[in-house]
Structure formats: structure tokens, C-alpha cells
Design a protein around this motif. Sequence first.
Motif, PDB file in Angstrom:
ATOM      1  N   THR A 174      20.990   4.749  73.234  1.00 39.09           N
ATOM      2  CA  THR A 174      20.220   4.973  71.999  1.00 39.09           C
ATOM      3  C   THR A 174      19.143   6.029  72.266  1.00 39.09           C
ATOM      4  OG1 THR A 174      20.506   2.640  71.477  1.00 39.09           O
ATOM      5  CG2 THR A 174      18.838   3.818  70.204  1.00 39.09           C
ATOM      6  N   PRO A 175      19.019   7.021  71.375  1.00 43.15           N
ATOM      7  CA  PRO A 175      17.939   7.995  71.557  1.00 43.15           C
ATOM      8  C   PRO A 175      16.576   7.281  71.623  1.00 43.15           C
ATOM      9  CG  PRO A 175      19.434   8.707  69.838  1.00 43.15           C
ATOM     10  CD  PRO A 175      19.842   7.310  70.195  1.00 43.15           C
ATOM     11  N   LEU A 176      15.724   7.741  72.517  1.00 44.56           N
ATOM     12  CA  LEU A 176      14.436   7.077  72.760  1.00 44.56           C
ATOM     13  C   LEU A 176      13.634   6.757  71.484  1.00 44.56           C
ATOM     14  CD1 LEU A 176      12.349   6.028  74.803  1.00 44.56           C
ATOM     15  CD2 LEU A 176      11.515   8.361  75.024  1.00 44.56           C
ATOM     16  N   PRO A 177      13.526   7.695  70.518  1.00 39.99           N
ATOM     17  CA  PRO A 177      12.701   7.374  69.342  1.00 39.99           C
ATOM     18  C   PRO A 177      13.239   6.182  68.537  1.00 39.99           C
ATOM     19  CG  PRO A 177      13.124   9.729  69.463  1.00 39.99           C
ATOM     20  CD  PRO A 177      14.002   9.092  70.488  1.00 39.99           C
ATOM     21  N   GLN A 178      14.560   5.949  68.629  1.00 39.51           N
ATOM     22  CA  GLN A 178      15.134   4.829  67.867  1.00 39.51           C
ATOM     23  C   GLN A 178      15.291   3.560  68.713  1.00 39.51           C
ATOM     24  OE1 GLN A 178      17.251   8.015  67.207  1.00 39.51           O
ATOM     25  NE2 GLN A 178      15.492   8.233  65.841  1.00 39.51           N
ATOM     26  N   PHE A 179      14.976   3.637  69.990  1.00 43.06           N
ATOM     27  CA  PHE A 179      15.227   2.512  70.890  1.00 43.06           C
ATOM     28  C   PHE A 179      14.324   1.312  70.559  1.00 43.06           C
ATOM     29  CE2 PHE A 179      14.696   0.241  74.972  1.00 43.06           C
ATOM     30  CZ  PHE A 179      16.006  -0.089  75.199  1.00 43.06           C
ATOM     31  N   GLN A 180      14.942   0.140  70.415  1.00 41.47           N
ATOM     32  CA  GLN A 180      14.177  -1.065  70.052  1.00 41.47           C
ATOM     33  C   GLN A 180      14.319  -2.197  71.070  1.00 41.47           C
ATOM     34  OE1 GLN A 180      12.371  -1.598  67.091  1.00 41.47           O
ATOM     35  NE2 GLN A 180      12.651   0.560  66.593  1.00 41.47           N
ATOM     36  N   GLU A 181      15.351  -2.120  71.911  1.00 44.18           N
ATOM     37  CA  GLU A 181      15.647  -3.284  72.764  1.00 44.18           C
ATOM     38  C   GLU A 181      14.816  -3.265  74.055  1.00 44.18           C
ATOM     39  OE1 GLU A 181      20.213  -4.247  72.000  1.00 44.18           O
ATOM     40  OE2 GLU A 181      19.878  -2.176  72.613  1.00 44.18           O
ATOM     41  N   TRP A 182      13.512  -3.334  73.875  1.00 45.03           N
ATOM     42  CA  TRP A 182      12.606  -3.179  75.007  1.00 45.03           C
ATOM     43  C   TRP A 182      12.698  -4.326  75.997  1.00 45.03           C
ATOM     44  CZ3 TRP A 182      10.774   1.374  76.074  1.00 45.03           C
ATOM     45  CH2 TRP A 182      10.624   2.307  75.034  1.00 45.03           C
ATOM     46  N   HIS A 183      13.221  -5.481  75.554  1.00 47.77           N
ATOM     47  CA  HIS A 183      13.347  -6.606  76.494  1.00 47.77           C
ATOM     48  C   HIS A 183      14.355  -6.295  77.599  1.00 47.77           C
ATOM     49  CE1 HIS A 183      16.576  -7.242  73.539  1.00 47.77           C
ATOM     50  NE2 HIS A 183      17.239  -7.737  74.559  1.00 47.77           N
ATOM     51  N   LYS A 184      15.191  -5.256  77.389  1.00 48.28           N
ATOM     52  CA  LYS A 184      16.168  -4.884  78.427  1.00 48.28           C
ATOM     53  C   LYS A 184      15.511  -4.118  79.574  1.00 48.28           C
ATOM     54  CE  LYS A 184      20.386  -4.515  75.661  1.00 48.28           C
ATOM     55  NZ  LYS A 184      21.381  -3.566  75.132  1.00 48.28           N
ATOM     56  N   ILE A 185      14.245  -3.744  79.378  1.00 49.84           N
ATOM     57  CA  ILE A 185      13.550  -2.935  80.387  1.00 49.84           C
ATOM     58  C   ILE A 185      12.330  -3.676  80.929  1.00 49.84           C
ATOM     59  CG2 ILE A 185      12.308  -0.763  80.792  1.00 49.84           C
ATOM     60  CD1 ILE A 185      13.985   0.475  78.581  1.00 49.84           C
ATOM     61  N   GLY A 186      12.202  -3.687  82.243  1.00 50.73           N
ATOM     62  CA  GLY A 186      10.992  -4.219  82.872  1.00 50.73           C
ATOM     63  C   GLY A 186      10.243  -3.041  83.492  1.00 50.73           C
ATOM     64  N   TYR A 187       8.928  -2.986  83.287  1.00 54.48           N
ATOM     65  CA  TYR A 187       8.164  -1.822  83.761  1.00 54.48           C
ATOM     66  C   TYR A 187       6.926  -2.284  84.529  1.00 54.48           C
ATOM     67  CZ  TYR A 187       5.016   2.240  83.379  1.00 54.48           C
ATOM     68  OH  TYR A 187       4.143   3.258  83.645  1.00 54.48           O
ATOM     69  N   LEU A 188       6.730  -1.678  85.672  1.00 61.69           N
ATOM     70  CA  LEU A 188       5.518  -1.929  86.451  1.00 61.69           C
ATOM     71  C   LEU A 188       4.883  -0.582  86.767  1.00 61.69           C
ATOM     72  CD1 LEU A 188       3.665  -3.857  87.965  1.00 61.69           C
ATOM     73  CD2 LEU A 188       5.259  -3.849  89.857  1.00 61.69           C
ATOM     74  N   ALA A 189       3.673  -0.382  86.250  1.00 62.10           N
ATOM     75  CA  ALA A 189       3.023   0.924  86.381  1.00 62.10           C
ATOM     76  C   ALA A 189       2.381   1.098  87.757  1.00 62.10           C
ATOM     77  CB  ALA A 189       1.968   1.078  85.298  1.00 62.10           C
ATOM     78  N   GLN A 190       2.129   2.330  88.115  1.00 57.82           N
ATOM     79  CA  GLN A 190       1.489   2.648  89.397  1.00 57.82           C
ATOM     80  C   GLN A 190       0.057   2.106  89.428  1.00 57.82           C
ATOM     81  OE1 GLN A 190       0.750   6.815  89.835  1.00 57.82           O
ATOM     82  NE2 GLN A 190       0.663   6.729  92.043  1.00 57.82           N
ATOM     83  N   LYS A 191      -0.674   2.463  88.370  1.00 55.00           N
ATOM     84  CA  LYS A 191      -2.060   2.012  88.281  1.00 55.00           C
ATOM     85  C   LYS A 191      -2.201   1.269  86.975  1.00 55.00           C
ATOM     86  CE  LYS A 191      -4.517   5.724  89.392  1.00 55.00           C
ATOM     87  NZ  LYS A 191      -5.557   6.693  89.170  1.00 55.00           N
ATOM     88  N   SER A 192      -2.346  -0.017  87.054  1.00 58.21           N
ATOM     89  CA  SER A 192      -2.456  -0.764  85.812  1.00 58.21           C
ATOM     90  C   SER A 192      -3.896  -0.707  85.315  1.00 58.21           C
ATOM     91  CB  SER A 192      -2.036  -2.207  86.055  1.00 58.21           C
ATOM     92  OG  SER A 192      -2.202  -2.929  84.883  1.00 58.21           O
ATOM     93  N   PRO A 193      -4.085  -0.476  84.006  1.00 60.41           N
ATOM     94  CA  PRO A 193      -5.457  -0.394  83.497  1.00 60.41           C
ATOM     95  C   PRO A 193      -6.153  -1.744  83.484  1.00 60.41           C
ATOM     96  CG  PRO A 193      -3.871  -0.282  81.702  1.00 60.41           C
ATOM     97  CD  PRO A 193      -3.086  -0.278  82.966  1.00 60.41           C
ATOM     98  N   VAL A 194      -5.414  -2.815  83.831  1.00 61.59           N
ATOM     99  CA  VAL A 194      -5.999  -4.144  83.667  1.00 61.59           C
ATOM    100  C   VAL A 194      -6.753  -4.628  84.892  1.00 61.59           C
ATOM    101  CG1 VAL A 194      -4.285  -4.850  82.015  1.00 61.59           C
ATOM    102  CG2 VAL A 194      -3.851  -5.245  84.408  1.00 61.59           C
ATOM    103  N   SER A 195      -6.567  -4.006  86.045  1.00 60.52           N
ATOM    104  CA  SER A 195      -7.096  -4.582  87.268  1.00 60.52           C
ATOM    105  C   SER A 195      -8.625  -4.630  87.300  1.00 60.52           C
ATOM    106  CB  SER A 195      -6.556  -3.829  88.475  1.00 60.52           C
ATOM    107  OG  SER A 195      -6.847  -2.470  88.351  1.00 60.52           O
ATOM    108  N   GLN A 196      -9.283  -3.720  86.592  1.00 56.62           N
ATOM    109  CA  GLN A 196     -10.745  -3.711  86.589  1.00 56.62           C
ATOM    110  C   GLN A 196     -11.334  -4.427  85.375  1.00 56.62           C
ATOM    111  OE1 GLN A 196     -12.445  -2.401  89.173  1.00 56.62           O
ATOM    112  NE2 GLN A 196     -10.443  -2.024  90.069  1.00 56.62           N
ATOM    113  N   SER A 197     -10.451  -4.950  84.557  1.00 58.33           N
ATOM    114  CA  SER A 197     -10.911  -5.489  83.287  1.00 58.33           C
ATOM    115  C   SER A 197     -11.556  -6.868  83.446  1.00 58.33           C
ATOM    116  CB  SER A 197      -9.711  -5.565  82.360  1.00 58.33           C
ATOM    117  OG  SER A 197      -9.866  -6.542  81.396  1.00 58.33           O
ATOM    118  N   ARG A 198     -12.471  -7.224  82.516  1.00 58.48           N
ATOM    119  CA  ARG A 198     -13.073  -8.563  82.519  1.00 58.48           C
ATOM    120  C   ARG A 198     -12.278  -9.497  81.613  1.00 58.48           C
ATOM    121  NH1 ARG A 198     -17.940  -9.460  84.675  1.00 58.48           N
ATOM    122  NH2 ARG A 198     -18.028 -11.392  83.503  1.00 58.48           N
TER     123      ARG A 198
END
Lengths: 265, 269
Positions: A65-89
Motif C-alpha cells: 500500500t502506498p505510504l499515504p494510504q497505509f492504515q495497518e500500523w499494527h503490522k509495524i513495530g517501531y523503536l526509535a534511536q532517541k525516544s523523546p520520552v526518556s527525559q519526560s516527567r
Amino acid sequence: MSGIIKAQNVNFAYTRTPVLENISFEIQPGDYVGIIGPNGGGKTTLLKVMLGLEKGKGSIELFGTPLPQFQEWHKIGYLAQKSPVSQSRFPISAQEVVLMGLLGRRGSRISVGELKQVYEAMQQTNTREYADRIFNDLSIGQQQRVLLARALVSHPQLLILDEPSTALDASSRELFFNLLGNLNKKQGVTILLITHDTGEVGKYISKFMYIDKTLVFFGTKPEFCHSKAVAEKLGAFAQHTIDHLHNHHGHCPLGADCEECAHDH
Amino acid sequence: MITEFLSYGFVQKGLIAGSLVAAACALLGVFLVLKRLSLIGDGMSHVCLTGVALALFTATSPVYMSIPVVLLSSLGIMKLTQKFRIYGDAAIGIVSAAGLSVGLLITSLAGGFNTDLLSYLFGSILTVTTDETVLCGLLFIIILTGICLFYREVTSACFDEPFAKTRGIKVGTVNAVLVMITSVAVVLAFKVVGIFLISALLIIPPVASLLVARTFKQVLCLAVVFGVLSVWGGIYISFVWDIPSGACVILMNLLFLLGSYTYNKIMGK
């Protein structure tokens, strides 16, 4: 066989500085691809463009499916390099963080089935013991494992991981790469992994992708290790990677498959 | 004394409107603080001056005139950050300065400051009308319903924006709705504490709450409690000692913040 990811002529630039130029490739189901390349070569940007987090030019298809129309996000697991949450309160438990990985599938309600999935993902990543602790109170390594559980919780067919082992200690790293290896081999999960740790992860990876603004190399591990043309083309970094693949822990990760080692012996 | 205080109609109306606005601001503020957008309230409040000045110039309602002005400005902030890749705080600063200068210009054209404008600058909660109270109620209901219906989506978008996008959440829409509702809340809040102090209603209760709460739901609930109690305490003190209500409300908020900080230190949280 149709590709899980199909990229054609992908380009990306920050203001006027090109970061990615004319990148085309196709990832097949069951591939375990190690993405390598020098710092600033565009590896993380490529993953972001593939996930729609950065807007690039060219065409990307996810699961046909072309990216702009892609909806099945549960098929993808993503782990970012630097998560913005680590410094969060943010006062949120580790379990609630993992639960966020199920959002794309079933909307707002939390079912017993979802909680079971969260339990399983936390079991897989050895994070069950601190499920109720505040995420921000955990160490960076523990947080990283919780975020990995979040990436795994929806039982994705494609895992996209950006330097996931950086914050992990040696034993967690081994557990982590074994887990990825099993997911790939036993459950057929396709994995895309940015890594500099080619030695340790080398024994699991089936293909290498070398990014340095352009797609310099994409092929199987034996092709990467033994192609002199590749070594000449890529220079010092690639030679270092090849050496690392051969020398890590004193053995070649290709084992009996490695013709070069067979000749040497 | 308290019975006498509560027996006045204007006090009752002020308490109801003030509580609703404080609760709405506290709920919104939690998300804004966690997204590091808390100064948007400050920027919007400066833009309110343009709305109020326009209203006084054209003899219309300051609240109804300010709502579209502030909404447009909030969209301007979003465009600046998205299209021109300007940092959020810088975009807020630009729009805030523009709002303040246009407001001052209109005020000058209208013949300078007068009592009406000063009451908007420093708040006059006891002059809140029934229509404005109804608007405050509507705003609170919309915010509460939105949070209940989309709790996981909004929480996820605030916690980790890139990951939320990979779950298919329309993070841009979440942000736009958050900023636009905040704009309306800011307009309704300027009667409670005045243009200069609005941002405190958005920032202090959530920050105090974040210091003591152990779960995200606790943060939301405690922020509302702190916000509402500050309004009640502030109006009462203002009534008893005949001092400005807006300042009293904010000082009450600061007392809650001090209490939370002390609790945090004692409990070693």
C-alpha cells in the motif's frame, strides 16, 4: 513475492542539504536487514521517511500500500534511536507505555485480550517485574526494554529498530538479539535494524544495507563480506565492518558458509 | 462571613464561571506542560489585547471579538512551526509580540487606556455574565468529553509524538484541536484573572499536580482540584480584604505549588 517495503527514488533534504538521494530497494518478507553506514549518512532519516515521520520525495509502499494510504500500523513495530520520552516527567506506568503499542488496532477501549498481549510482550523482554513502576523512574536500559515491548506488543510482521541495543548491558543485549533472531526465524518477522554492532548482530542478519546519502550497497551477507569491489567502493568503514564480522569473538559469523574462512583454514 | 459571601448572586456566578474556566485550563494545561507548549497561553493572552481593544473600539463584546482573533493567531503559530520550521517558543514569541503591538496601536487610536481595558488586563471575575458562564460550561464539557473519548490517543500523542504517528494517530489534528481549544479557554479566562495572568491558570495547577501525582489520571484530577480551589480561595480572600481577585487566585495557585513541592520533598518522590 511482493516486497514488504518497496522504496523507489526516495530523496530527502533538510532545507537545501540533501540527506538521501535516489534510494530504491525492496525488502522481502522474512528478511533480517542490518542497516549500516557512517554517522550522518542518513540511516535514521531513511527509517523516518519510510514511516512517514519525515516527508521525502519518491514512492514508498508498505505491505503493498502506498505510504499515504497505509492504515495497518499494527503490522509495524517501531523503536526509535532517541525516544523523546526518556527525559519526560510523564507519570505513566511501564505497562501503560506498552499498551500504547496497541493503539492502531482497536481504538480506545482496553480489553482483557489486550492486557494479555501486554503481559506477553513484557514477559518476552523481561520487563514484567516493573510493569507497575513509573516509566520515568526506570533506568535508561530498562526504559529501552519497555519500549521494545511496546514495539512487539501488536505482534508486528515488520520490526523497525534504530540502534536499539545502545543503552543495554551485555546480558540484556544478548537476550535482545536472541529474541530478535527467534522472532525472525521462528515467526518470520521481517526486521530492519540500524546498528553499529555488526559483530554481535552479524550472526543473525541475512542482508546488509549500506547507506551514505545514497544506497551504496544492498545484498546478502556473503556478498557484502566477500565482494572486493564493495570493499574498494566503501573504503575504511566497510573494511572495518568486514573485519569486525570476521574477527568478533574470534570467529567468522558466517561459520561454514564463509568461503573466505574455508580458504584461510 | 462565608454565608454572606455565598449569598451574593454575582459571587455565585463568579465562582461557577471561575471554577469551570480553572478546571478547563487545568486539564488543557496538563497536556500543554507535558508537550512543552505551556507558554502558548501567555502568547494567546497577549493576542487577547488585540481582541479586547477591537471590541472596545467597535463597542462589541470583548469575549466574542477575541475568540476569532485568538483562534486565528493560534493557527498562525502552528503554521509558523510547521511550514517555516520555526521553534514553537519562537513562534509563540512572534505572534505574542504582534498581538500586543496591534492591541496597543488600536488602543492608542481609540484614545488611550480606560477603565474597561484595565479591568480586562487585571481581571474582573465578579462581572462575568450569564452567557459567559454558559460558554465556560460548554468549554469544560467539550474538553472533558474529548479527554474521556480519546484518552489513549491524546495521552500517546503527548507522551511520544513520533511513535503515536506510527500507530496511525493524527498527531497534527490532536495538536491543532489542543491549541484551538486552549485559545478559547484563554479568552474565557481573561475575565477571571486578567490578560496578564492567564497563563498561570494553564501552568501552575498542572505543574503542582505533576509534583505529587503517581498516575496520569491523578495528574488530571489533582490539577482540576488545585485550579478550582484556587479560584474559590482567591475570590473569598479578594472579597474579604477587597483586593484584586485575579492576583489572589494566582497567589492561591502558588500556595498549592509550594505545598506540592514540600510534599514532594518530604516523600522523596
